[in-house]
Structures are given as structure tokens and as C-alpha cells.
Design a protein around this motif. Structure first.
Motif, PDB file in Angstrom:
ATOM      1  N   HIS A 233       0.846  -1.193   0.000  1.00 57.51           N
ATOM      2  CA  HIS A 233       0.000   0.000   0.000  1.00 57.51           C
ATOM      3  C   HIS A 233       0.883   1.245   0.000  1.00 57.51           C
ATOM      4  CE1 HIS A 233      -3.576   2.382   0.777  1.00 57.51           C
ATOM      5  NE2 HIS A 233      -2.974   2.973   1.782  1.00 57.51           N
ATOM      6  N   VAL A 234       0.477   2.259  -0.783  1.00 55.11           N
ATOM      7  CA  VAL A 234       1.178   3.539  -0.812  1.00 55.11           C
ATOM      8  C   VAL A 234       0.344   4.555  -0.044  1.00 55.11           C
ATOM      9  CG1 VAL A 234       2.097   5.378  -2.260  1.00 55.11           C
ATOM     10  CG2 VAL A 234       2.241   2.997  -3.020  1.00 55.11           C
ATOM     11  N   ALA A 235       0.982   5.259   0.878  1.00 54.97           N
ATOM     12  CA  ALA A 235       0.221   6.183   1.718  1.00 54.97           C
ATOM     13  C   ALA A 235       1.144   7.273   2.252  1.00 54.97           C
ATOM     14  CB  ALA A 235      -0.420   5.433   2.880  1.00 54.97           C
ATOM     15  N   THR A 236       0.520   8.347   2.718  1.00 53.48           N
ATOM     16  CA  THR A 236       1.259   9.421   3.375  1.00 53.48           C
ATOM     17  C   THR A 236       1.333   9.129   4.867  1.00 53.48           C
ATOM     18  OG1 THR A 236       0.501  11.035   1.749  1.00 53.48           O
ATOM     19  CG2 THR A 236       1.327  11.895   3.830  1.00 53.48           C
ATOM     20  N   GLY A 237       2.549   9.157   5.413  1.00 56.41           N
ATOM     21  CA  GLY A 237       2.758   8.896   6.829  1.00 56.41           C
ATOM     22  C   GLY A 237       3.441  10.063   7.515  1.00 56.41           C
ATOM     23  N   VAL A 238       3.607   9.942   8.822  1.00 59.06           N
ATOM     24  CA  VAL A 238       4.213  10.984   9.644  1.00 59.06           C
ATOM     25  C   VAL A 238       5.515  10.453  10.232  1.00 59.06           C
ATOM     26  CG1 VAL A 238       3.892  12.513  11.624  1.00 59.06           C
ATOM     27  CG2 VAL A 238       1.923  11.856  10.221  1.00 59.06           C
ATOM     28  N   VAL A 239       6.588  11.227  10.091  1.00 60.81           N
ATOM     29  CA  VAL A 239       7.882  10.812  10.630  1.00 60.81           C
ATOM     30  C   VAL A 239       7.780  10.694  12.144  1.00 60.81           C
ATOM     31  CG1 VAL A 239      10.307  11.428  10.921  1.00 60.81           C
ATOM     32  CG2 VAL A 239       9.158  11.843   8.728  1.00 60.81           C
ATOM     33  N   ASP A 240       8.125   9.499  12.648  1.00 59.64           N
ATOM     34  CA  ASP A 240       8.034   9.221  14.079  1.00 59.64           C
ATOM     35  C   ASP A 240       9.364   9.499  14.776  1.00 59.64           C
ATOM     36  OD1 ASP A 240       6.174   8.079  16.141  1.00 59.64           O
ATOM     37  OD2 ASP A 240       7.838   6.656  16.380  1.00 59.64           O
TER      38      ASP A 240
ATOM     39  N   ASP B 290      11.952   6.243  10.993  1.00 58.30           N
ATOM     40  CA  ASP B 290      10.737   5.521  11.340  1.00 58.30           C
ATOM     41  C   ASP B 290       9.537   6.403  11.015  1.00 58.30           C
ATOM     42  OD1 ASP B 290      12.293   3.482  12.171  1.00 58.30           O
ATOM     43  OD2 ASP B 290      11.786   3.599  14.296  1.00 58.30           O
ATOM     44  N   VAL B 291       8.584   5.842  10.279  1.00 60.37           N
ATOM     45  CA  VAL B 291       7.413   6.580   9.814  1.00 60.37           C
ATOM     46  C   VAL B 291       6.153   5.868  10.290  1.00 60.37           C
ATOM     47  CG1 VAL B 291       6.187   7.476   7.800  1.00 60.37           C
ATOM     48  CG2 VAL B 291       8.695   7.337   7.771  1.00 60.37           C
ATOM     49  N   ARG B 292       5.227   6.628  10.862  1.00 55.54           N
ATOM     50  CA  ARG B 292       3.942   6.073  11.275  1.00 55.54           C
ATOM     51  C   ARG B 292       2.967   6.183  10.118  1.00 55.54           C
ATOM     52  NH1 ARG B 292       1.656   4.421  15.718  1.00 55.54           N
ATOM     53  NH2 ARG B 292       3.460   5.081  16.971  1.00 55.54           N
ATOM     54  N   VAL B 293       2.479   5.016   9.667  1.00 57.11           N
ATOM     55  CA  VAL B 293       1.496   4.955   8.589  1.00 57.11           C
ATOM     56  C   VAL B 293       0.209   4.405   9.190  1.00 57.11           C
ATOM     57  CG1 VAL B 293       0.982   4.101   6.281  1.00 57.11           C
ATOM     58  CG2 VAL B 293       3.354   4.499   6.959  1.00 57.11           C
ATOM     59  N   GLY B 294      -0.696   5.288   9.555  1.00 57.49           N
ATOM     60  CA  GLY B 294      -1.910   4.853  10.224  1.00 57.49           C
ATOM     61  C   GLY B 294      -1.583   4.208  11.551  1.00 57.49           C
ATOM     62  N   ASP B 295      -1.968   2.928  11.697  1.00 60.11           N
ATOM     63  CA  ASP B 295      -1.752   2.205  12.948  1.00 60.11           C
ATOM     64  C   ASP B 295      -0.394   1.512  13.002  1.00 60.11           C
ATOM     65  OD1 ASP B 295      -4.333   2.951  13.526  1.00 60.11           O
ATOM     66  OD2 ASP B 295      -5.212   1.063  12.840  1.00 60.11           O
ATOM     67  N   THR B 296       0.418   1.647  11.967  1.00 59.70           N
ATOM     68  CA  THR B 296       1.663   0.888  11.854  1.00 59.70           C
ATOM     69  C   THR B 296       2.867   1.823  11.816  1.00 59.70           C
ATOM     70  OG1 THR B 296       0.548  -0.879  10.642  1.00 59.70           O
ATOM     71  CG2 THR B 296       2.937  -0.743  10.398  1.00 59.70           C
ATOM     72  N   VAL B 297       3.941   1.403  12.476  1.00 55.03           N
ATOM     73  CA  VAL B 297       5.210   2.123  12.388  1.00 55.03           C
ATOM     74  C   VAL B 297       6.162   1.294  11.550  1.00 55.03           C
ATOM     75  CG1 VAL B 297       7.204   3.027  13.632  1.00 55.03           C
ATOM     76  CG2 VAL B 297       4.908   3.309  14.582  1.00 55.03           C
ATOM     77  N   GLY B 298       6.697   1.906  10.509  1.00 52.02           N
ATOM     78  CA  GLY B 298       7.640   1.209   9.634  1.00 52.02           C
ATOM     79  C   GLY B 298       8.940   1.969   9.543  1.00 52.02           C
ATOM     80  N   ARG B 299       9.879   1.385   8.805  1.00 51.31           N
ATOM     81  CA  ARG B 299      11.237   1.936   8.774  1.00 51.31           C
ATOM     82  C   ARG B 299      11.707   2.124   7.343  1.00 51.31           C
ATOM     83  NH1 ARG B 299      15.444  -0.028  13.102  1.00 51.31           N
ATOM     84  NH2 ARG B 299      14.155   1.512  14.193  1.00 51.31           N
ATOM     85  N   VAL B 300      12.287   3.294   7.090  1.00 53.95           N
ATOM     86  CA  VAL B 300      12.923   3.616   5.814  1.00 53.95           C
ATOM     87  C   VAL B 300      14.431   3.563   6.010  1.00 53.95           C
ATOM     88  CG1 VAL B 300      13.318   5.418   4.100  1.00 53.95           C
ATOM     89  CG2 VAL B 300      11.018   5.070   5.028  1.00 53.95           C
ATOM     90  N   PHE B 301      15.130   2.839   5.137  1.00 50.28           N
ATOM     91  CA  PHE B 301      16.592   2.791   5.161  1.00 50.28           C
ATOM     92  C   PHE B 301      17.091   3.826   4.155  1.00 50.28           C
ATOM     93  CE2 PHE B 301      15.126  -1.237   6.705  1.00 50.28           C
ATOM     94  CZ  PHE B 301      15.984  -1.521   7.761  1.00 50.28           C
ATOM     95  N   LEU B 302      17.599   4.930   4.643  1.00 53.44           N
ATOM     96  CA  LEU B 302      17.926   6.054   3.778  1.00 53.44           C
ATOM     97  C   LEU B 302      19.059   5.731   2.814  1.00 53.44           C
ATOM     98  CD1 LEU B 302      16.768   8.832   3.329  1.00 53.44           C
ATOM     99  CD2 LEU B 302      18.436   9.755   4.941  1.00 53.44           C
ATOM    100  N   SER B 303      19.927   4.794   3.156  1.00 53.88           N
ATOM    101  CA  SER B 303      21.021   4.421   2.254  1.00 53.88           C
ATOM    102  C   SER B 303      20.505   3.778   0.976  1.00 53.88           C
ATOM    103  CB  SER B 303      21.981   3.452   2.955  1.00 53.88           C
ATOM    104  OG  SER B 303      21.319   2.241   3.274  1.00 53.88           O
ATOM    105  N   GLN B 304      19.239   3.309   0.998  1.00 53.32           N
ATOM    106  CA  GLN B 304      18.648   2.671  -0.177  1.00 53.32           C
ATOM    107  C   GLN B 304      17.754   3.627  -0.958  1.00 53.32           C
ATOM    108  OE1 GLN B 304      16.721  -0.979   1.086  1.00 53.32           O
ATOM    109  NE2 GLN B 304      18.388  -1.489   2.483  1.00 53.32           N
ATOM    110  N   GLU B 305      17.832   4.917  -0.662  1.00 52.73           N
ATOM    111  CA  GLU B 305      16.943   5.897  -1.283  1.00 52.73           C
ATOM    112  C   GLU B 305      17.742   6.964  -2.022  1.00 52.73           C
ATOM    113  OE1 GLU B 305      13.857   5.459  -1.444  1.00 52.73           O
ATOM    114  OE2 GLU B 305      13.327   4.102   0.210  1.00 52.73           O
TER     115      GLU B 305
END
Length: 767
Positions: free
Chosen positions: A345-352, A362-377
């Protein structure tokens, strides 16, 4: 003989018999389980591991080396001593002392497994692991374990300890499809194994127990904790000093960008070539050992990738999508997502939270907290900014959910801040794929939007509507139609006059709908299918405006039907597959034969109309390339998809731009703004050094001087223009004299050769 003596003799005989029986039984078991065992001598002679399949460009250069097991074998001397010690400390510290079996370790593992009620701990030595990985299958059965034990003893008798350890270090699986220390060093740290530092060696050694779980790309915290364990084992075994241990333990994690060890030139073409190989040879494809020749031109492929990236970067600049990302309210991506996201799913989240040490956000997407690895971006962080300089807590970021594990594990996220794009370039005559781009990132195995993305083509579908109307002799390029001024408002009864040629040049939706109504939607759909469109097409009026989805490849290939004079051919990516080492050729999958979909004159007349799009229509910017070109822009509702598909006499190229989840590109975006610049950049590079060539006019095309106001033969030579017609369709009537004191109602002249009025971009469909 006394009774006691007799009893002792009987006991001795019984014990001897029992011992002999046990020995015979053990010998029989060994003989039984030794049946069919591989010969360890083959490891001295060499063995047949999975091989490389090499995929070549049209000039013979290598596009990619494909591995079922990605392995590069290196000499033992090239492996640093600290790396050898790290793996020994982690897996088998007494390796150089035992003879292949660690009985104490086996008993300890047995006791642990009995307590756990299942397999929780292994007692295998490095020798046993080599046997399991190289000579046996990895099944967990008593039979396999017995065979492993037998072979371990034989292996110790046949090879030296250094030879066994070298086999181990070259073949052990270390995550992400990498086998052996060399490929792991390249993938995680961007260097050869001989250049590894102790901190890096300890991290690699820690992966063996569970390569994916301890991967530093998936969980830096677990990887660092596992590295700490390996270093503690090295200290306990006396392999490092306390001072060195403390220094290395404090070393921060530094990973190479994931794409650094992958080819960025043509991963889409590589994946497509592998798919052809799978069809051609079946399961043998996974063992490797093939050479695949493709049609990809490396120079044009590089130009295509560059065009797509520069075009998407320009979009980002237009919309302020560059770091640092600190907006906390209004963004182009909409409001933050609420609820539980689904995988992919693609969505707008809030940086946690952010962490510079691990390089994560770490980004909060609704009820879930996920992780972005910046070295891969690298696309969104080309300057290599740390998380604290890239964004801040509370800021909004648009992400896709790649994995969704159970809490407290964090979901794996990927940034989705900008749109994606696809570009396909084909040889007009042969339909050979010259360039294939399906994304900005160029990651192997990623979504190839050129082949797989089904999107609405918008007005870039209109050539098929016009083409059928010409084929059915319902109109000519000079025909003047009365159409609504505002087709989206049925209460607006105002009309205006527009010629067929100007209608396609301006991308006038009202003209396209009128032609579809007059021709019949079912006829237009059949005509488009005959020309090469493979996707399902509906037969309602929205067909005129490109409401039915197609892939960039099929739309580009269908345009090639016009460019080639009406001939339909399947696209070709692979021209030859051979067994490596001179093993002969492989039969390629059969392709359908070429067929004629329309007469050359009909195809030419569509090309003539599409030339007007470039000369003075919505793609007028492309005329700056200074050669004969034809094509069509396309923009869908709310600019969710932007297209330009066009061709010269030699190359047909299609470009699509859009968000994967159909987020609008923005009010000012259109096919002419969002897609055409990438097309122009590629076509300029592709035609470098080629002399301009005109589209050849077939003998069945005739010309006549007509009055642009009426579409009839011109009465006044001063206002006449030359128009092209299918033989037999030239108007026979002459334009009437205008009434005294009045002017005839006429189509508004277009810019360029036909006037100076402005040309609007594609209007969104009214349906």
C-alpha cells in the motif's frame, strides 16, 4: 573348571559376541548409508556448481551476469586472517583440532534440542557444513545426518584443513542471494573480501546463523548485536586483544548503497531475457550456464535511463519535492493515512523518529510504524544526507509498505515521493527493443512499468480512432466537423468547426468523440486490436479518450504499425540463446508471423496527421529536433497519466509518467509537459549523427489544394492549403462563394503554418 571360571569364560564369550555383533551392525549401517554417497574426491577434481548465465547487449557487451547462487570463488590467500578467525569463532573454534566431528558439541546440541522438543541448536562442524552444502541436500533427517557424519570423516582424510575452510568460506550463504565471502563483501560493503576490515568480517561471520534475520539491510540493530557476539567469541578464544575488541565493537555500521553492486543499465531487459530463458529451457534455467543475446543498444539504453531520470528530477523541482522534507500539513500527497495499511500500500505517513547512526527513518502509517533505510533511497537523497538533515519528526513522507510483520517488528518501507516513468524504444522495421526503462531506480526484480503497468493512455489512443475513420472513408484529413464548444456541459449548445487534421493536432476531445460515434466504437476497438493493442478495450464513447488501460510497450508497438506502413510484428528482445562453452543453440520460443493490419496509404495518412501534432499541435516543442517526426500526447483525468508516443522513420518511442497509485500529477501537468521532454531527450540522442529522412509517401496518396474553412476544393488560391488524401477520397465540390458582407464559419486556425492562435493541451475526458 570352577563354576566362577566357567561363568567368566561364558561372559567373555558373550561380550565378544556382542561387541562383534555391534561392530558388524555398525559396519552394516555404515555400508548401507554409504550407498550412493558422492565421492569426496570430486572436490579435488572440481565440481559442477550452479553457473553464471551471461546476458549480452546487441554489441556483445555484458548487460548482466545472472546467478542462481551468486558466487565468486577466490583463493584462500585472498581471505584476510581476521575474517577466517571471525568465522571460526562464530561457527567452529576448534576446527583445526578435531577430525571433522565435534562429539561434545553434538551431545550439547542433542541435549538442547531434547529440552526444546525440536531442532533449536546445531552441532555441525565446518567440515560437516561443507558436506551438507556441497555434497548433500539440506534436508533435516536422521539418514542425512548419518551420511553427513560418514562423509565428514572421509573429507578430512582427503583434503587439508585449509582446503576445507576455503570451500566453506566460498560457498556459505550470507543473505540476499549472496554465496561466499567475496560476493557478501561486495554486496554489503562495496569492496572485495581481501579489503575487509575486522568489524566487517565479524558482521559477515554473524550472518551464518540466520542470514536474512541478521541482515544489516533489514535490521541494523540485530546485525550489530550479532557482530558484538562474534567479537566476544573472538576475545574468549584469544583471537583478538581486549583493546582491539573494544575498538572494533565501537565502530559504527557503514554499508554500501544496495545498487552499487548491481548494474543500473538495463535490469528490466535482463529480467525480460530471463523470462524468455525460462520458457525456452524450463528448470535448467535456474542452474545457469547460458549466453543470451539481446537487442538492447547500450548507448540508447543509457540515453533512455538518463532521459527518464532527468525528466522526473525536473518534475520534482517543479513541485518542490527535494530535501529537506519538513512539511507537516499541506503536501502534494494529501492527508496522512488512517487505519491499518496493507502490504504494498502507498500512503502518506508521519515521521516518528530518525537515527543517524543506523541511517533510518521511522514513519507512522496509520496504525503501523515502519522503517525507511535512507542508504537505499539514492533517488530522493542524491546528496547522501543523514536522516537528521533529510527530514524531521512530525514531517509528512509518502511511502509504500513492503513488508508488514507482526509487532513489535517494524514494517519495511520505501519512499514514494515522486512519480515513476517508463520508456520503450523499438526499431520501426524489425520491432527489436533498443531501450527499455521501467523505473527511475533501475533495481533488478523491481516492477517494470514498461511491460507490466496497465494505465489509461488518454489522448494518445486517438490515432486509432482517427485511423479507423480514415480507413472506413468516413472522413479525410480536410473534413470539417461541427462539434460542441464545451463537450463536458451538455446544456451548452454552442458549437464550432474543426477540421480532422486540426482536431488531432489540438487533441480536441469533441472531434474524437464525434469520429467514434460516426464510426462505431466496436469497429474502432477491432481496428486498434488489429494494429497491435492486446489489452481489453470497451466499446463505449470513453474509448475515444483512452479510458481503457494499456501497457507502454503495447501502445508503442502499436504505433510502430503506423510507422512501418501498416505491418504488425511482435516485439523482439532476445535473438539467440546458447549453452556456455560451445554447447550449441537453444530453440527460441515461437513468435507469431508478421501480418498486415492496414494498407500502407492508410498508415501513411495517420502518420501525416500525427506530424501535425509535432509541427503545430500539442507537441510543437518536438519540432525543435529538426527532423520529420510524428506522435501524440496523452493526458488522462486530473493528469493521473501523462504520455507521449511518437516516431521517426527509424525509431518509435513511448514515454509514460505517473504515480503507481494514480495520484494526480498536478494541474499544470500534461503529456506535453510531463512526458514529452523525456521523449525529446531520448530521440535527440538516438538520432545523433543520422541524417533526417522523410516519411515515404506511398503511390496511393494524392494531394489537392483545399479551402481550410470548408474542407472542399479551394476557390480562392490565396487561402488554399495543400492536403493529402487517400486516392478516391479527394472532394469533388468547390468551396462556395461567401455571402456578401459576411465571412464563412471556419475552423479556428492553429499555430505554426496554419495561423497564430494558441494550442491548448489535452483536455481531460468528460466521461
Amino acid at each position: 573348571m570352577t563354576p566362577l571360571r566357567r561363568a567368566l569364560v561364558i561372559a567373555a564369550v558373550a561380550l565378544s559376541a556382542t561387541t562383534l555383533g555391534v561392530a558388524i551392525t555398525v559396519a552394516a549401517l555404515v555400508a548401507h548409508f554409504s550407498e550412493g554417497l558422492p565421492e569426496v574426491e570430486q572436490l579435488k577434481r572440481g565440481y559442477d556448481p550452479p553457473q553464471v548465465t551471461r546476458i549480452l547487449a546487441r554489441d556483445g557487451t555484458t548487460l548482466a551476469d545472472v546467478f542462481t547462487e551468486r558466487r565468486t570463488v577466490i583463493p584462500f590467500a585472498e581471505i584476510p586472517d581476521h575474517a577466517k578467525l571471525a568465522f571460526l569463532a562464530a561457527e567452529d573454534a576448534s576446527f583445526y583440532e578435531h577430525q571433522g566431528l565435534n562429539y561434545f558439541g553434538m551431545l550439547r546440541a542433542l541435549a538442547a534440542n531434547l529440552r526444546a522438543g525440536g531442532t533449536r541448536q546445531g552441532g555441525s562442524t565446518i567440515t560437516q557444513q561443507v558436506v551438507k552444502n556441497v555434497l548433500l541436500d539440506p534436508e533435516r533427517t536422521v539418514r542425512r545426518k548419518i551420511r553427513e557424519t560418514i562423509l565428514a570423516r572421509k573429507l578430512e582424510q582427503s583434503l587439508s584443513k585449509d582446503e576445507i575452510l576455503n570451500l566453506y568460506l566460498n560457498h556459505i550463504y550470507l543473505g540476499h542471494g549472496r554465496y561466499g565471502i567475496e560476493e557478501a563483501a561486495r554486496y554489503y560493503f562495496g569492496k572485495k573480501a581481501k579489503a575487509l576490515e575486522l568489524a566487517e568480517s565479524a558482521l559477515l561471520a554473524g550472518l551464518v546463523a540466520s542470514p536474512e534475520r541478521f541482515s544489516p539491510r533489514k535490521s541494523p540493530e540485530r546485525a550489530l548485536e550479532r557482530r558484538k557476539y562474534v567479537l566476544s567469541q573472538m576475545l574468549a578464544k584469544g583471537f583478538v586483544t581486549q583493546a582491539l575488541h573494544d575498538e572494533v565493537e565501537a565502530t559504527p555500521l557503514r554499508l554500501a548503497p544496495a545498487a552499487d553492486t548491481e548494474s543500473e543499465l538495463a535490469p528490466e531487459a535482463v529480467d525480460a531475457a530471463k523470462a524468455v530463458l525460462d520458457v525456452a529451457v524450463g528448470p535448467a534455467a535456474h542452474h545457469g550456464g547460458f549466453e543470451i543475446a539481446t537487442t538492447i543498444d547500450p548507448t540508447l539504453q543509457a540515453a533512455a535511463r538518463k532521459a527518464v531520470r532527468e525528466n522526473l528530477d525536473a518534475y520534482a523541482r517543479r513541485h518542490g519535492l527535494e530535501p529537506p522534507y519538513t512539511r507537516k500539513t499541506k503536501t502534494p500527497w494529501g492527508k496522512p493515512f488512517a487505519g491499518k495499511p496493507a502490504p504494498f500500500h502507498v500512503a502518506t505517513g508521519v515521521v516518528d523518529s530518525i537515527d543517524d547512526k543506523t541511517g533510518t527513518i521511522d514513519v507512522r502509517v496509520g496504525d503501523t510504524v515502519g522503517r525507511v533505510f535512507l542508504s537505499q533511497e539514492s533517488r530522493y537523497n542524491p546528496g547522501g544526507l543523514p536522516p537528521s538533515k533529510f527530514t524531521e519528526p512530525g514531517a509528512l513522507l509518502r511511502v509504500s509498505v513492503r513488508t508488514l510483520p507482526e509487532p513489535p517488528e517494524k514494517a519495511e518501507l520505501k519512499l514514494e515521493l515522486g512519480p515513476e516513468s517508463a520508456l520503450v524504444a523499438l526499431d520501426v522495421r524489425t520491432r527489436e527493443v533498443l531501450a527499455l526503462v521501467g523505473s527511475y531506480e533501475a533495481i533488478p526484480g523491481a516492477l517494470d512499468r514498461a511491460l507490466a503497468a496497465h494505465r489509461q493512455p488518454g489522448s494518445s489512443f486517438k490515432p486509432f480512432v482517427y485511423g479507423y475513420a480514415l480507413h472506413a472513408r468516413r472522413v479525410t484529413p480536410a473534413t470539417v466537423l461541427e462539434v460542441p464548444v464545451n463537450p463536458k456541459n451538455p446544456n451548452d449548445e454552442r458549437t464550432h468547426l474543426e477540421s480532422v487534421r486540426d482536431g488531432i493536432a489540438k487533441s480536441d476531445n469533441a472531434v474524437a468523440v464525434r469520429l467514434l460515434r460516426d464510426s462505431g466504437a466496436a469497429n474502432v476497438a477491432a481496428w486498434a486490436h488489429a494494429a497491435g493493442i492486446e489489452s481489453r478495450l470497451g466499446t463505449d464513447e470513453s474509448l475515444a479518450l483512452g479510458a481503457y488501460e494499456v501497457t507502454p510497450l503495447e501502445l508503442t508497438s502499436a504505433f510502430a504499425t503506423f510507422a512501418s506502413g501498416g505491418e504488425v510484428r511482435p516485439y523482439v528482445l532476445v535473438t539467440r540463446i546458447a549453452h556456455s562453452g560451445g554447447g550449441g543453440l537453444v530453440d527460441l520460443p515461437k513468435l507469431p508471423p508478421a501480418r498486415r493490419a492496414m494498407e500502407p496509404e492508410e498508415a501513411y495518412l495517420v502518420t501525416s496527421l500525427l506530424r501535425s501534432v509535432v509541427l503545430y499541435g500539442t507537441a510543437k516543442r518536438a519540432s525543435s529536433l529538426g527532423r520529420p517526426l510524428a506522435g501524440k500526447t496523452g493526458t488522462t483525468n486530473a493528469a493521473r497519466d501523462a504520455w507521449f508516443v511518437g516516431y521517426s522513420t527509424d525509431i518509435v518511442c513511448g514515454v509514460w509518467v505517473g504515480y503507481d497509485d494514480t495520484l494526480p500529477l498536478g494541474g499544470a501537468e500534461s503529456g506535453a509537459v510531463s512526458a514529452l521532454p523525456a521523449w525529446m531527450s531520448f530521440m535527440k540522442a538516438a538520432h545523433e549523427g543520422r541524417a533526417p529522412t522523410e516519411f515515404s509517401r506511398p503511390p496511393g496518396i494524392v494531394t489537392a489544394r483545399i479551402d481550410p474553412a470548408t474542407g472542399l476544393l479551394a476557390r480562392d488560391p490565396d487561402s488554399a492549403i495543400e492536403e493529402e488524401f487517400l486516392d478516391g477520397t479527394v472532394p469533388t465540390d468547390v468551396s462556395p462563394e461567401p455571402d456578401a458582407g459576411t465571412k464563412p464559419s471556419a475552423p479556428k486556425p492553429a499555430s505554426g503554418p496554419r495561423g497564430d492562435a494558441g494550442v491548448p493541451v489535452d483536455e481531460p475526458p468528460p466521461f
